[in-house]
Design a protein around this motif. Sequence first.
Motif, PDB file in Angstrom:
ATOM      1  N   VAL A  28     -14.825 -31.554-104.393  1.00  0.00           N
ATOM      2  CA  VAL A  28     -14.380 -31.681-103.007  1.00  0.00           C
ATOM      3  C   VAL A  28     -15.146 -32.852-102.409  1.00  0.00           C
ATOM      4  CG1 VAL A  28     -13.755 -29.259-102.676  1.00  0.00           C
ATOM      5  CG2 VAL A  28     -16.093 -29.991-102.196  1.00  0.00           C
ATOM      6  N   LEU A  29     -14.752 -33.279-101.227  1.00  0.00           N
ATOM      7  CA  LEU A  29     -15.426 -34.392-100.568  1.00  0.00           C
ATOM      8  C   LEU A  29     -16.285 -33.878 -99.417  1.00  0.00           C
ATOM      9  CD1 LEU A  29     -12.495 -36.964-100.435  1.00  0.00           C
ATOM     10  CD2 LEU A  29     -14.298 -36.750-102.157  1.00  0.00           C
ATOM     11  N   CYS A  30     -17.474 -34.434 -99.294  1.00  0.00           N
ATOM     12  CA  CYS A  30     -18.351 -34.089 -98.177  1.00  0.00           C
ATOM     13  C   CYS A  30     -17.661 -34.505 -96.881  1.00  0.00           C
ATOM     14  CB  CYS A  30     -19.688 -34.803 -98.328  1.00  0.00           C
ATOM     15  SG  CYS A  30     -20.809 -34.543 -96.926  1.00  0.00           S
ATOM     16  N   ALA A  31     -17.616 -33.613 -95.904  1.00  0.00           N
ATOM     17  CA  ALA A  31     -16.939 -33.883 -94.631  1.00  0.00           C
ATOM     18  C   ALA A  31     -17.638 -34.968 -93.825  1.00  0.00           C
ATOM     19  CB  ALA A  31     -16.864 -32.601 -93.814  1.00  0.00           C
ATOM     20  N   PRO A  36     -18.071 -37.371-103.323  1.00  0.00           N
ATOM     21  CA  PRO A  36     -17.550 -36.246-104.092  1.00  0.00           C
ATOM     22  C   PRO A  36     -18.664 -35.256-104.449  1.00  0.00           C
ATOM     23  CG  PRO A  36     -17.462 -38.283-105.384  1.00  0.00           C
ATOM     24  CD  PRO A  36     -18.004 -38.627-104.033  1.00  0.00           C
ATOM     25  N   ILE A  37     -18.339 -33.972-104.356  1.00  0.00           N
ATOM     26  CA  ILE A  37     -19.267 -32.903-104.712  1.00  0.00           C
ATOM     27  C   ILE A  37     -18.611 -32.100-105.832  1.00  0.00           C
ATOM     28  CG2 ILE A  37     -20.575 -30.905-103.901  1.00  0.00           C
ATOM     29  CD1 ILE A  37     -19.847 -31.953-100.989  1.00  0.00           C
ATOM     30  N   ALA A  52     -16.936 -28.964 -96.386  1.00  0.00           N
ATOM     31  CA  ALA A  52     -17.996 -28.956 -97.394  1.00  0.00           C
ATOM     32  C   ALA A  52     -19.023 -30.027 -97.050  1.00  0.00           C
ATOM     33  CB  ALA A  52     -17.411 -29.242 -98.769  1.00  0.00           C
ATOM     34  N   TYR A  53     -20.278 -29.801 -97.479  1.00  0.00           N
ATOM     35  CA  TYR A  53     -21.356 -30.745 -97.218  1.00  0.00           C
ATOM     36  C   TYR A  53     -22.134 -31.000 -98.501  1.00  0.00           C
ATOM     37  CZ  TYR A  53     -20.136 -28.949 -92.656  1.00  0.00           C
ATOM     38  OH  TYR A  53     -19.427 -28.555 -91.552  1.00  0.00           O
ATOM     39  N   ALA A  54     -22.595 -32.235 -98.684  1.00  0.00           N
ATOM     40  CA  ALA A  54     -23.276 -32.645 -99.910  1.00  0.00           C
ATOM     41  C   ALA A  54     -24.712 -32.134-100.009  1.00  0.00           C
ATOM     42  CB  ALA A  54     -23.253 -34.167-100.034  1.00  0.00           C
ATOM     43  N   SER A  55     -25.331 -31.794 -98.884  1.00  0.00           N
ATOM     44  CA  SER A  55     -26.727 -31.328 -98.920  1.00  0.00           C
ATOM     45  C   SER A  55     -26.992 -30.396 -97.739  1.00  0.00           C
ATOM     46  CB  SER A  55     -27.695 -32.510 -98.854  1.00  0.00           C
ATOM     47  OG  SER A  55     -27.667 -33.088 -97.560  1.00  0.00           O
TER      48      SER A  55
END
Length: 67
Positions: A28-31, A36-37, A52-55
């Motif tokens: 998915v992509l970090c908002a 990409p995650i 979604a968030y990467a961290s």
Amino acid sequence: MLMSSSDKTAKLYYAPSSFRVLRPGSHVLCAVTGEPIPLPELLYWSAERQEAYASCEIATRRLLGQV
């Protein structure tokens, strides 16, 4: 050329403590950042915002309205 699900962005439904795959994909992509995650590495999201968030830092800043 057809892309395999391993090359596609997945579509997820985010629940408070889990997510459900609506459309298969590898990531998915970090908002916030757009990066990409990979699904196995997805740990942070907002069920309310369906993002979604990467961290954890990015998620916290987003939820505090700082990004």
